[in-house]
Design an enzyme around this catalytic site. Structure first.
Site, short mmCIF file in Angstrom:
data_model
loop_
_atom_site.label_atom_id
_atom_site.label_comp_id
_atom_site.label_asym_id
_atom_site.label_seq_id
_atom_site.Cartn_x
_atom_site.Cartn_y
_atom_site.Cartn_z
N ASP A 42 0.84 -1.21 0.00
CA ASP A 42 0.00 0.00 0.00
C ASP A 42 0.87 1.26 0.00
OD1 ASP A 42 0.88 -0.18 2.61
OD2 ASP A 42 -1.11 -0.10 3.52
N SER A 43 2.21 1.07 0.03
CA SER A 43 3.12 2.19 -0.21
C SER A 43 2.86 2.82 -1.57
CB SER A 43 4.58 1.73 -0.12
OG SER A 43 4.80 0.61 -0.94
N LYS A 110 -1.00 -9.50 3.27
CA LYS A 110 -0.26 -9.00 4.44
C LYS A 110 -1.16 -8.04 5.19
CE LYS A 110 3.40 -6.07 3.92
NZ LYS A 110 2.96 -4.81 4.59
N GLU A 178 9.23 -4.28 10.40
CA GLU A 178 9.60 -2.96 9.87
C GLU A 178 10.16 -2.09 10.99
OE1 GLU A 178 6.70 -0.97 7.42
OE2 GLU A 178 7.92 0.85 7.29
O1 KIV Z 1 3.60 -1.18 1.54
C1 KIV Z 1 4.81 -1.40 1.66
O2 KIV Z 1 5.64 -0.99 0.86
C2 KIV Z 1 5.25 -2.14 2.84
C3 KIV Z 1 6.70 -2.07 3.22
C4 KIV Z 1 6.90 -2.57 4.58
C5 KIV Z 1 7.61 -2.73 2.31
O3 KIV Z 1 4.47 -2.78 3.46
#
Ligand code: KIV
Length: 261
Positions: A42-43, A110, A178
């Protein structure tokens, strides 16, 4: 790449190379470079959409990008983030959202959060959805945390450790750490029966992940301390991706300067 093979890599001590990915073209470049896991993170809200946080990302946004990545991913394993607000309400809500991402082409979802998410993890896994638990710095809780800060220092380390443990007990098949101290991530990796992937969590995790745009130096913001711009020393995207995979596999990334203590 399968979950079974990722577990076997942990047992063999072979490092797992993961990168975020949001479209078909980069998915095929990453797969060709030997990236094991493509995280549709979701980044994308920040690096693709230009938002200040990941919070505005919708389930529809995630579905769209998972579909794009799935078309280019070849044999790479696709993990997809459940976005903010799409899973916290109930296990049933999480199942509904996860089913949409799996139907779009994800192999695993995730979700952020520790013991509070254990019931949801159990619900998803018992219904056929592999889950990666994300602990430590939780970007979807940025306003609660008061910023993107390192987690798990001092006494809080035990809280993060127990959070990870409760997710594995609930059936999580992978863990993402993280921004936690390297010694904590090392202890949690040694205790974990499932592969651990770190970002800002030191070199002792079973694998590493970076935001693709950080690894290629294309994001206009400041590079986070834990990231490395692999384009800086290479002449092409393909060479940068290959250098990232090689550095993860041989343990040279992350180095001490990318690590928190
Ligand atoms: O959304 C993302 O990029 C993540 C990072 C921890 C890699 O969850």
């Amino acid at each position: 790449m399968t979950l079974t093979e990722l577990h076997a890599m942990k047992r063999r001590g072979e490092k797992i190379a993961a990168l975020t990915c949001y479209d078909a073209s980069f998915a095929s470049q990453c797969a060709a470079a030997g990236v094991d896991v493509l995280l549709v993170g979701d980044s994308l809200g920040m690096v693709v959409q230009g938002q200040a946080t990941t919070l505005p990302v919708s389930l529809e946004d995630m579905e769209y990008h998972v579909r794009c990545v799935a078309r280019g991913a070849g044999a790479a394993f696709i993990m997809a983030d459940l976005p903010f607000g799409s899973y916290q309400q109930s296990p049933q809500q999480a199942m509904h959202s996860a089913a949409r991402l799996m139907a779009a082409g994800a192999h695993m979802v995730k979700l952020e959060g520790g013991r509070v998410m254990a019931e949801t993890v159990e619900f998803l896994v018992s219904r056929g959805v592999p889950v990666c638990g994300h602990v430590g710095l939780l970007p979807q809780s940025v306003h609660l945390l008061g910023g993107y800060r390192v987690q798990g220092r001092g006494e809080n380390g035990m809280v993060v450790f127990e959070d990870a443990h409760s997710l594995v007990e609930a059936g999580a098949d992978m863990l993402l750490f993280e921004a936690i101290p390297d010694h904590l991530a090392a202890k949690m990796t040694a205790a974990s029966p499932v592969p651990t992937i770190g970002i800002g969590a030191g070199s002792q995790c079973d694998g590493q992940v970076l935001v693709l745009y950080d690894a290629l130096g294309v994001y206009p913001g400041k590079l986070p301390r834990f990231a490395r711009n692999f384009m800086a020393d290479t002449g092409s995207i393909q060479a940068a991706l290959a250098a990232y995979v090689a550095a993860v596999k041989d343990g040279s990334f992350p180095a001490a300067e990318h690590t928190f203590s």
